[in-house]
Design a protein around this motif. Structure first.
Motif, mmCIF file in Angstrom:
data_model
loop_
_atom_site.group_PDB
_atom_site.id
_atom_site.type_symbol
_atom_site.label_atom_id
_atom_site.label_comp_id
_atom_site.label_asym_id
_atom_site.label_seq_id
_atom_site.Cartn_x
_atom_site.Cartn_y
_atom_site.Cartn_z
ATOM 1 N N GLY A 148 -30.995 -5.934 13.111
ATOM 2 C CA GLY A 148 -30.547 -7.132 12.200
ATOM 3 C C GLY A 148 -29.248 -7.134 11.774
ATOM 4 N N VAL A 149 -28.609 -6.027 11.788
ATOM 5 C CA VAL A 149 -27.368 -5.640 11.092
ATOM 6 C C VAL A 149 -26.298 -6.490 11.522
ATOM 7 N N ASN A 150 -25.479 -7.038 11.067
ATOM 8 C CA ASN A 150 -24.151 -7.859 11.546
ATOM 9 C C ASN A 150 -22.998 -6.875 11.478
ATOM 10 N N ILE A 151 -22.158 -6.598 12.287
ATOM 11 C CA ILE A 151 -20.940 -5.944 12.392
ATOM 12 C C ILE A 151 -19.740 -6.801 11.877
ATOM 13 N N GLU A 152 -18.751 -6.462 10.827
ATOM 14 C CA GLU A 152 -17.903 -7.463 10.399
ATOM 15 C C GLU A 152 -16.768 -6.862 10.882
ATOM 16 N N SER A 153 -16.739 -5.615 10.872
ATOM 17 C CA SER A 153 -15.350 -4.998 11.540
ATOM 18 C C SER A 153 -15.921 -3.561 12.187
ATOM 19 N N VAL A 154 -14.965 -2.965 12.992
ATOM 20 C CA VAL A 154 -15.152 -1.728 13.528
ATOM 21 C C VAL A 154 -13.765 -1.103 13.479
ATOM 22 N N LEU A 155 -13.801 0.174 13.098
ATOM 23 C CA LEU A 155 -12.461 0.953 12.845
ATOM 24 C C LEU A 155 -12.768 2.487 13.696
ATOM 25 N N GLU B 40 -15.100 9.285 16.119
ATOM 26 C CA GLU B 40 -15.630 8.897 14.760
ATOM 27 C C GLU B 40 -15.369 7.483 14.535
ATOM 28 N N VAL B 41 -16.479 6.569 14.806
ATOM 29 C CA VAL B 41 -16.446 5.031 14.733
ATOM 30 C C VAL B 41 -16.929 4.734 13.430
ATOM 31 N N GLY B 42 -16.284 3.826 12.695
ATOM 32 C CA GLY B 42 -16.662 3.229 11.389
ATOM 33 C C GLY B 42 -16.852 1.814 11.524
ATOM 34 N N PHE B 43 -18.194 1.393 11.159
ATOM 35 C CA PHE B 43 -18.676 0.165 11.048
ATOM 36 C C PHE B 43 -18.701 -0.385 9.828
ATOM 37 N N VAL B 44 -18.186 -1.725 9.578
ATOM 38 C CA VAL B 44 -18.166 -2.329 8.460
ATOM 39 C C VAL B 44 -19.196 -3.288 8.772
ATOM 40 N N ILE C 218 0.782 -1.161 -0.028
ATOM 41 C CA ILE C 218 0.017 -0.015 0.147
ATOM 42 C C ILE C 218 0.965 1.236 0.187
ATOM 43 N N ALA C 219 1.840 1.387 0.700
ATOM 44 C CA ALA C 219 2.621 2.231 0.917
ATOM 45 C C ALA C 219 3.565 2.771 -0.359
ATOM 46 N N ALA C 220 3.788 1.635 -1.172
ATOM 47 C CA ALA C 220 4.554 1.750 -2.423
ATOM 48 C C ALA C 220 3.773 2.372 -3.560
ATOM 49 N N LYS C 221 2.410 2.489 -3.264
ATOM 50 C CA LYS C 221 1.517 3.229 -4.124
ATOM 51 C C LYS C 221 1.241 4.761 -3.796
ATOM 52 N N GLY C 222 2.069 5.003 -2.561
ATOM 53 C CA GLY C 222 1.960 6.305 -2.206
ATOM 54 C C GLY C 222 0.680 6.635 -1.447
ATOM 55 N N VAL C 223 0.166 5.747 -0.760
ATOM 56 C CA VAL C 223 -1.226 5.625 -0.126
ATOM 57 C C VAL C 223 -0.893 5.679 1.466
ATOM 58 N N ASN C 224 -1.784 6.666 2.277
ATOM 59 C CA ASN C 224 -1.792 6.807 3.675
ATOM 60 C C ASN C 224 -2.890 5.935 4.110
ATOM 61 N N ILE C 225 -2.495 4.906 5.232
ATOM 62 C CA ILE C 225 -3.584 4.245 5.828
ATOM 63 C C ILE C 225 -3.958 5.160 6.998
ATOM 64 N N THR C 226 -5.330 5.290 6.969
ATOM 65 C CA THR C 226 -5.965 6.257 8.087
ATOM 66 C C THR C 226 -6.498 5.369 9.389
ATOM 67 N N SER C 227 -6.856 4.376 9.145
ATOM 68 C CA SER C 227 -7.355 3.495 9.859
ATOM 69 C C SER C 227 -6.936 1.876 10.012
ATOM 70 N N VAL C 228 -6.579 1.247 10.940
ATOM 71 C CA VAL C 228 -6.540 -0.497 10.925
ATOM 72 C C VAL C 228 -6.707 -0.899 12.107
ATOM 73 N N SER C 229 -7.335 -2.164 12.012
ATOM 74 C CA SER C 229 -7.657 -3.023 13.154
ATOM 75 C C SER C 229 -7.564 -4.449 12.351
ATOM 76 N N GLU D 282 -18.111 -0.791 2.272
ATOM 77 C CA GLU D 282 -18.574 0.490 2.647
ATOM 78 C C GLU D 282 -18.439 0.533 4.385
ATOM 79 N N ILE D 283 -17.934 1.869 4.539
ATOM 80 C CA ILE D 283 -17.895 2.139 6.202
ATOM 81 C C ILE D 283 -19.295 2.945 6.589
ATOM 82 N N THR D 284 -19.764 2.562 7.463
ATOM 83 C CA THR D 284 -20.885 3.544 8.065
ATOM 84 C C THR D 284 -20.276 3.996 9.342
ATOM 85 N N SER D 285 -20.139 5.482 8.970
ATOM 86 C CA SER D 285 -19.518 6.154 10.147
ATOM 87 C C SER D 285 -20.405 7.100 10.963
ATOM 88 N N ILE D 286 -20.019 7.062 12.083
ATOM 89 C CA ILE D 286 -20.740 7.784 13.102
ATOM 90 C C ILE D 286 -19.931 8.520 14.186
#
Length: 146
Positions: free
Chosen positions: A106-113, A123-127, A36-47, A82-86
């Motif tokens: 009835g929404v399943n959470i696949e990941s939280v960032l 700001e929490v992002g739900f996948v 990802i870094a080699a493409k010049g992309v900044n990672i803004t969040s990771v879990s 898509e991230i649902t951010s709140i």
């Protein structure tokens, strides 16, 4: 005033997370983040976490197209979702309330960032399994502003 929609916080471009499958081995995360870094992309969040012999990470970046290209070129197995951010108050129970609202809908959470902080809001992002249902379920959950 209660924020009525999660999009109020991040309205410029729809944000995505990349859910990446990794082996639970030394260097697996380094390989992906270097690509990802080699493409010049900044990672803004990771879990991420491991389970048995495998691992899964969720990554948000500042460039979806270049991240997708980097992951594809590296041969990584991934999904772009898509991230649902709140914004949630930085206080006990905020994440619990939002998570319960998603579960009740009835929404399943696949990941939280964790995507950032502004004042007393995090700001929490739900996948989620269904981003539209997630946005609707969280419509009245946002933090008070002001």
């Amino acid at each position: 005033m209660v924020l009525g929609r999660a999009e109020v916080w991040r309205s410029v471009e729809m944000q995505h997370a990349f859910l990446v499958e990794l082996a639970d081995t030394p260097g697996a995360l380094a390989d992906i983040t270097e690509a990802i870094a080699a493409k010049g992309v900044n990672i803004t969040s990771v879990s991420g976490t491991t389970c048995g012999q495998s691992a899964r990470i969720a990554i948000a970046t500042d460039d979806n197209a270049q991240t997708r290209a980097a992951l594809a070129e590296s041969g990584a197995k991934f999904e772009q979702k898509e991230i649902t951010s709140i914004p949630l108050r930085h206080e006990p129970g905020s994440l619990a309330k939002a998570s319960r609202q998603l579960a009740s809908a009835g929404v399943n959470i696949e990941s939280v960032l964790l995507l950032g902080m502004q004042g007393n809001d995090i700001e929490v992002g739900f996948v989620a399994s269904d981003p539209v249902m997630a946005r609707n379920a969280l419509a009245g959950t946002g933090s008070a502003t002001g």
